[in-house]
Design a protein around this motif. Structure first.
Motif, mmCIF file in Angstrom:
data_model
loop_
_atom_site.group_PDB
_atom_site.id
_atom_site.type_symbol
_atom_site.label_atom_id
_atom_site.label_comp_id
_atom_site.label_asym_id
_atom_site.label_seq_id
_atom_site.Cartn_x
_atom_site.Cartn_y
_atom_site.Cartn_z
ATOM 1 N N LEU A 1 0.871 -1.171 0.000
ATOM 2 C CA LEU A 1 0.000 0.000 0.000
ATOM 3 C C LEU A 1 0.910 1.224 0.000
ATOM 4 C CD1 LEU A 1 -2.669 -0.906 2.716
ATOM 5 C CD2 LEU A 1 -2.911 -1.049 0.233
ATOM 6 N N ILE A 2 0.577 2.212 -0.813
ATOM 7 C CA ILE A 2 1.381 3.426 -0.889
ATOM 8 C C ILE A 2 0.512 4.624 -0.518
ATOM 9 C CG2 ILE A 2 2.788 4.910 -2.366
ATOM 10 C CD1 ILE A 2 3.380 2.393 -4.060
ATOM 11 N N PHE A 3 0.994 5.399 0.446
ATOM 12 C CA PHE A 3 0.273 6.561 0.947
ATOM 13 C C PHE A 3 0.929 7.857 0.486
ATOM 14 C CE2 PHE A 3 -0.620 3.252 3.992
ATOM 15 C CZ PHE A 3 -1.908 3.498 4.426
ATOM 16 N N GLU B 1 -10.627 1.493 1.555
ATOM 17 C CA GLU B 1 -11.453 2.581 2.079
ATOM 18 C C GLU B 1 -11.388 2.625 3.612
ATOM 19 O OE1 GLU B 1 -13.232 1.460 -1.935
ATOM 20 O OE2 GLU B 1 -12.370 0.371 -0.238
ATOM 21 N N THR B 2 -11.457 1.454 4.226
ATOM 22 C CA THR B 2 -11.382 1.364 5.683
ATOM 23 C C THR B 2 -10.026 1.845 6.183
ATOM 24 O OG1 THR B 2 -12.891 -0.523 5.657
ATOM 25 C CG2 THR B 2 -11.595 -0.199 7.664
ATOM 26 N N LYS C 1 -3.188 0.980 -4.092
ATOM 27 C CA LYS C 1 -2.940 -0.455 -4.007
ATOM 28 C C LYS C 1 -2.408 -0.868 -5.387
ATOM 29 C CE LYS C 1 -5.034 -4.842 -2.633
ATOM 30 N NZ LYS C 1 -6.308 -5.532 -2.338
ATOM 31 N N PRO C 2 -1.072 -0.866 -5.535
ATOM 32 C CA PRO C 2 -0.476 -1.137 -6.845
ATOM 33 C C PRO C 2 -0.784 -2.553 -7.337
ATOM 34 C CG PRO C 2 1.151 -0.256 -5.318
ATOM 35 C CD PRO C 2 -0.075 -0.572 -4.522
ATOM 36 N N VAL D 1 -4.544 1.302 -8.203
ATOM 37 C CA VAL D 1 -5.914 1.735 -7.920
ATOM 38 C C VAL D 1 -5.941 2.203 -6.476
ATOM 39 C CG1 VAL D 1 -6.962 0.156 -9.593
ATOM 40 C CG2 VAL D 1 -6.670 -0.582 -7.230
ATOM 41 N N GLY D 2 -6.997 2.886 -6.079
ATOM 42 C CA GLY D 2 -7.050 3.314 -4.696
ATOM 43 C C GLY D 2 -8.145 4.306 -4.425
#
Length: 118
Positions: free
Chosen positions: A29-31, A74-75, A99-100, A109-110
């Protein structure tokens, strides 16, 4: 004027997914996080106590996301927004969570969550 502190491409490896098999692996996950923060007092005093500590925030996000399973991005985005607001009193923030390779035809996507707290 709105000052912002940002953290780009903070990478976590988490148990995330709606399908059971996804919880047998860790997924990336990338923020990208932007937080409204008035750092004029930090500028005037050159004192770190008036800054947001982005290293500390980064570690808190990683610890939180990597410590428990989630079904939905989303959560994750909602809970990270709540965590940052509660712990640091941030008045507004924007979290872009990627979310690569979740979709073969897309690099990522994300979701994007924007919050304004009172």
């Amino acid at each position: 004027m709105t000052d912002k502190v940002f953290i780009h491409e903070l990478t976590a490896f988490a148990s995330i997914g709606a399908y059971e098999w996804e919880h047998t692996i860790k997924q990336k996950l990338i923020f990208n996080i932007e937080m409204d923060w008035d750092f004029s007092q930090a500028v005037e005093t050159e004192n770190l106590q008036y800054c947001l500590n982005y290293a500390e925030i980064s570690q808190k996000v990683l610890d939180f996301v990597e410590s428990q399973p989630f079904k939905l991005v989303e959560t994750v985005a909602y809970k990270v927004a709540d965590l940052l607001q509660q712990q640091y009193g941030i008045k507004a923030l924007r979290i872009e969570l990627h979310k690569p390779k979740a979709v073969a035809q897309a690099s990522s996507v994300g979701v994007i969550v924007e919050r304004h707290f009172h």
